[in-house]
Design a protein around this motif. Structure first.
Motif, short mmCIF file in Angstrom:
data_model
loop_
_atom_site.label_atom_id
_atom_site.label_comp_id
_atom_site.label_asym_id
_atom_site.label_seq_id
_atom_site.Cartn_x
_atom_site.Cartn_y
_atom_site.Cartn_z
N PHE A 225 0.83 -1.20 0.00
CA PHE A 225 0.00 0.00 0.00
C PHE A 225 0.87 1.25 0.00
CE2 PHE A 225 -1.67 3.23 3.01
CZ PHE A 225 -2.67 3.78 2.21
N GLU A 226 1.86 1.29 0.87
CA GLU A 226 2.74 2.46 0.93
C GLU A 226 3.51 2.65 -0.37
OE1 GLU A 226 6.85 3.61 3.14
OE2 GLU A 226 5.25 2.89 4.46
N ALA A 227 4.03 1.56 -0.94
CA ALA A 227 4.79 1.66 -2.19
C ALA A 227 3.92 2.19 -3.32
CB ALA A 227 5.37 0.30 -2.55
N GLU A 228 2.65 1.78 -3.34
CA GLU A 228 1.74 2.23 -4.40
C GLU A 228 1.34 3.68 -4.22
OE1 GLU A 228 -2.89 1.54 -5.85
OE2 GLU A 228 -1.97 0.07 -4.50
N ARG A 229 1.03 4.09 -2.99
CA ARG A 229 0.37 5.37 -2.77
C ARG A 229 1.31 6.53 -2.45
NH1 ARG A 229 -3.84 6.65 -4.95
NH2 ARG A 229 -4.54 7.99 -3.25
N ARG A 230 2.49 6.28 -1.92
CA ARG A 230 3.35 7.40 -1.55
C ARG A 230 3.73 8.28 -2.75
NH1 ARG A 230 8.49 6.75 1.06
NH2 ARG A 230 8.42 9.01 1.27
N PRO A 231 4.11 7.72 -3.90
CA PRO A 231 4.40 8.60 -5.04
C PRO A 231 3.19 9.41 -5.47
CG PRO A 231 5.27 6.38 -5.41
CD PRO A 231 4.38 6.29 -4.22
N ASP A 232 2.01 8.83 -5.40
CA ASP A 232 0.81 9.57 -5.79
C ASP A 232 0.48 10.66 -4.78
OD1 ASP A 232 0.39 8.13 -8.13
OD2 ASP A 232 -0.73 6.57 -7.10
N ALA A 233 0.67 10.37 -3.49
CA ALA A 233 0.43 11.39 -2.47
C ALA A 233 1.37 12.57 -2.67
CB ALA A 233 0.60 10.79 -1.08
N ALA A 234 2.64 12.29 -2.94
CA ALA A 234 3.61 13.37 -3.16
C ALA A 234 3.22 14.20 -4.38
CB ALA A 234 5.01 12.79 -3.33
N ALA A 235 2.70 13.53 -5.41
CA ALA A 235 2.31 14.24 -6.63
C ALA A 235 1.13 15.17 -6.38
CB ALA A 235 1.99 13.24 -7.73
N ILE A 236 0.10 14.70 -5.70
CA ILE A 236 -1.07 15.56 -5.49
C ILE A 236 -0.74 16.65 -4.48
CG2 ILE A 236 -2.15 14.07 -3.75
CD1 ILE A 236 -3.85 16.34 -6.43
N GLN A 237 0.15 16.39 -3.55
CA GLN A 237 0.57 17.47 -2.65
C GLN A 237 1.23 18.61 -3.45
OE1 GLN A 237 2.98 15.01 -0.01
NE2 GLN A 237 1.64 15.50 1.72
N ALA A 238 2.08 18.24 -4.38
CA ALA A 238 2.74 19.26 -5.21
C ALA A 238 1.73 19.98 -6.08
CB ALA A 238 3.82 18.61 -6.07
N MET A 239 0.79 19.25 -6.67
CA MET A 239 -0.19 19.87 -7.55
C MET A 239 -1.15 20.78 -6.78
SD MET A 239 -0.98 16.94 -10.46
CE MET A 239 -1.30 15.56 -9.37
N ALA A 240 -1.45 20.42 -5.52
CA ALA A 240 -2.31 21.28 -4.71
C ALA A 240 -1.64 22.61 -4.42
CB ALA A 240 -2.67 20.56 -3.40
N LEU A 241 -0.35 22.59 -4.15
CA LEU A 241 0.38 23.84 -3.94
C LEU A 241 0.40 24.68 -5.21
CD1 LEU A 241 3.32 22.41 -1.81
CD2 LEU A 241 1.68 24.14 -1.03
N GLU A 242 0.63 24.05 -6.35
CA GLU A 242 0.63 24.77 -7.63
C GLU A 242 -0.74 25.39 -7.91
OE1 GLU A 242 1.70 21.99 -10.62
OE2 GLU A 242 3.81 21.86 -10.04
N ASN A 243 -1.79 24.68 -7.55
CA ASN A 243 -3.12 25.16 -7.89
C ASN A 243 -3.50 26.40 -7.10
OD1 ASN A 243 -5.02 24.20 -9.87
ND2 ASN A 243 -6.52 24.02 -8.23
N TYR A 244 -2.89 26.61 -5.94
CA TYR A 244 -3.16 27.83 -5.19
C TYR A 244 -2.72 29.05 -6.00
CZ TYR A 244 -3.33 31.15 -1.29
OH TYR A 244 -3.59 32.22 -0.48
N ILE A 245 -1.53 28.95 -6.57
CA ILE A 245 -1.03 30.07 -7.38
C ILE A 245 -1.95 30.28 -8.58
CG2 ILE A 245 0.90 30.87 -8.79
CD1 ILE A 245 2.74 29.21 -6.94
N GLU A 246 -2.39 29.18 -9.20
CA GLU A 246 -3.29 29.31 -10.35
C GLU A 246 -4.59 29.99 -9.96
OE1 GLU A 246 -5.86 26.20 -13.03
OE2 GLU A 246 -3.68 25.88 -12.95
N MET A 247 -5.19 29.57 -8.84
CA MET A 247 -6.49 30.10 -8.45
C MET A 247 -6.43 31.57 -8.08
SD MET A 247 -7.93 26.92 -6.18
CE MET A 247 -9.51 27.68 -5.78
N ARG A 248 -5.40 31.96 -7.33
CA ARG A 248 -5.39 33.33 -6.80
C ARG A 248 -4.78 34.32 -7.78
NH1 ARG A 248 -0.10 32.38 -2.89
NH2 ARG A 248 1.32 33.50 -4.26
N ASP A 249 -3.95 33.83 -8.75
CA ASP A 249 -3.12 34.76 -9.51
C ASP A 249 -3.21 34.59 -11.02
OD1 ASP A 249 -1.38 36.91 -9.42
OD2 ASP A 249 0.41 35.67 -9.43
#
Length: 464
Positions: free
Chosen positions: A354-378
């Motif tokens: 479970f960890e091997a499958e999901r950790r890369p995906d969690a890291a990816a959506i964490q990064a994309m969520a941070l990027e999306n803040y800049i997109e939404m506000r700016d």
């Protein structure tokens, strides 16, 4: 690493946290024949009212709906969900523009009420056979002996339990994660944004109807700060104002350091959110009574202790809310963990898989969520960004199985988040290069672009 459960053949496990992810996982595992006990620090929301604290509205997308289908609850939840077709962007000049999330109403997201959803999940978990214990806050864990102490905060009385397996679904402030970190490190670190938020409310109109368009996520983008509003099925909107904690040196931007009182927030809305101000009659009172909420990203090097304990959802990878994927990702975790427990011969192997499958995906959506803040506000009202979105739609029409918009991959499909991030970065590069120096799409060399798309983007299964 912690010892293996003493008697895994008993198929008994203990969940810490009866929120959204914990309740959903309890359903999935109970239906697979596990005896599930769930311990929750709060009281039963069906008896004493929902104690959610501060939370940003929930946006339900395909990943979350898939998990609800697996639990047999999609129809129940969707009856109370409100469709959001796209972002309704409110300009400083009072202009309004709808930017669709997808091509049509088959590609939308849904606003859901956290309290109603949690109650639906809790009741389904109990029907499936899970036992939920309320007013039980995890205090300490002896992983080697298989004992845990929980506290009833009403009278400070301890309650000791024996466990074979612990699963942490107790959110970003996870008590189980704290015990696991004390036991084995895990490299825990949280990176907080220099922004926080406060929640406000748009009530129904005098006739009980909606005051603004209900089928959209409303955004008032203002550069380094913004306001958003999501609809609720009772015809209210939950409004969330995001501000820097402190203004940058030399900046005149508002911040939580400069906007402290009701009159100061009213002055801010009069200047920057004038069309929203009449919609929020309780603005000053809400501002003064609601403390700001923090925004951060949680990173861990590991999520499990052998076969003794495992974390999922926000307890393992809390993220900022700007892609609306926190709940969807946690629900996807629940399905992945239950499936891994079906496939693997031991719990240790299941938790590792479970960890091997999901950790890369969690890291990816964490990064994309941070990027999306800049997109939404700016960026949502930036001409270059809007031209790139126009080209993105055109390339999707021309190459539907290769050029799939970022938002579509994340929100309307269930491909791994890591794959969506990788493809999105390639596509962003194509869009930026092709639109550089342009004011419109006239003169675009579509043949050359087609060659680039076919060379750099393999066919995406399920697209088109």
């Amino acid at each position: 690493m912690g010892s293996e459960p003493a008697a895994p053949a008993r198929r008994e496990l203990t969940l810490i946290g009866a929120g959204l992810a914990g309740s959903l996982l309890a359903i999935l595992l109970s239906r697979r024949g596990w005896k599930v006990d769930v311990y929750e620090r709060r009281g039963d929301p069906r008896i004493k009212g929902y104690e959610s604290g501060r939370s940003i509205n929930l946006a339900l997308a395909e990943r979350g709906r898939h998990a609800l289908r697996a639990a047999g609850l999609e129809d129940v939840v969707m009856r109370k969900a409100v469709m959001m077709r796209g972002r309704m962007v409110h300009g400083l000049d009072g202009s309004v523009q709808l930017q669709r999330y997808g091509r049509d109403d088959s590609e939308v997201i849904w606003s859901v009420h956290r309290a109603d959803l949690n109650i639906d999940l809790l009741e389904a978990a109990e029907r499936a056979g899970a036992t939920v214990h309320f007013h039980r806050r995890l205090h300490t864990v002896d992983f080697d002996a298989g004992y845990a102490r929980l506290i009833d905060d009403r009278d400070d009385q301890p309650h000791d339990i024996r466990f074979d397996v612990l699963i942490g679904s107790d959110g970003a402030g996870s008590a189980l994660r704290g015990e696991m970190v004390r036991k084995a490190g895990f490299g825990e670190r949280t990176e907080f944004l220099d922004h926080s938020y406060k929640e406000l409310t748009i009530p129904p109109g005098a006739d009980g109807g909606w005051l603004i368009e209900p089928h959209a996520l409303h955004i008032w983008p203002r550069g380094r700060y913004m306001c958003i509003a999501l609809p609720n099925d009772e015809r209210t909107f939950t409004v969330t104002l995001f501000l820097p904690n402190h203004a940058a040196p030399g900046s005149t931007d508002p911040s939580f350091a400069s906007v402290r009182s009701g009159p100061e927030v009213r002055a801010l809305f009069e200047r920057d959110f004038a069309d929203a101000l009449p919609l929020i009659p309780g603005l000053e009172q809400d501002w003064e009574h609601h403390p700001p909420g923090l925004l951060g990203t949680l990173y861990l090097d590991r999520w499990h202790l052998g076969g003794r304990a495992v974390l999922l959802g926000d307890a393992a990878h809390a993220m900022v809310p700007f892609h609306g994927q926190g709940m969807n990702c946690a629900f996807e975790d629940c399905v992945a963990l239950a499936d891994a427990m079906d496939r693997q011969p031991t719990l240790a192997a299941a938790f590792a898989a479970f960890e091997a499958e999901r950790r890369p995906d969690a890291a990816a959506i964490q990064a994309m969520a941070l990027e999306n803040y800049i997109e939404m506000r700016d960026l949502v009202d930036d001409p270059d960004f809007l031209l790139q979105r126009e080209l993105e739609r055109a390339l999707q029409e021309r190459h539907p199985r290769r050029f799939v918009p970022h938002y579509t991959m994340v929100t309307f499909m269930r491909i791994p988040y890591a794959v969506a991030l990788e493809r999105s970065e390639i596509q962003r590069g194509i869009l930026v290069l092709a639109t550089r120096g342009r004011r419109d799409l006239a003169g675009i060399d579509w043949e050359t672009l087609a060659q680039v798309v076919e060379a750099r983007l393999p066919v995406l299964e399920g697209a088109g």
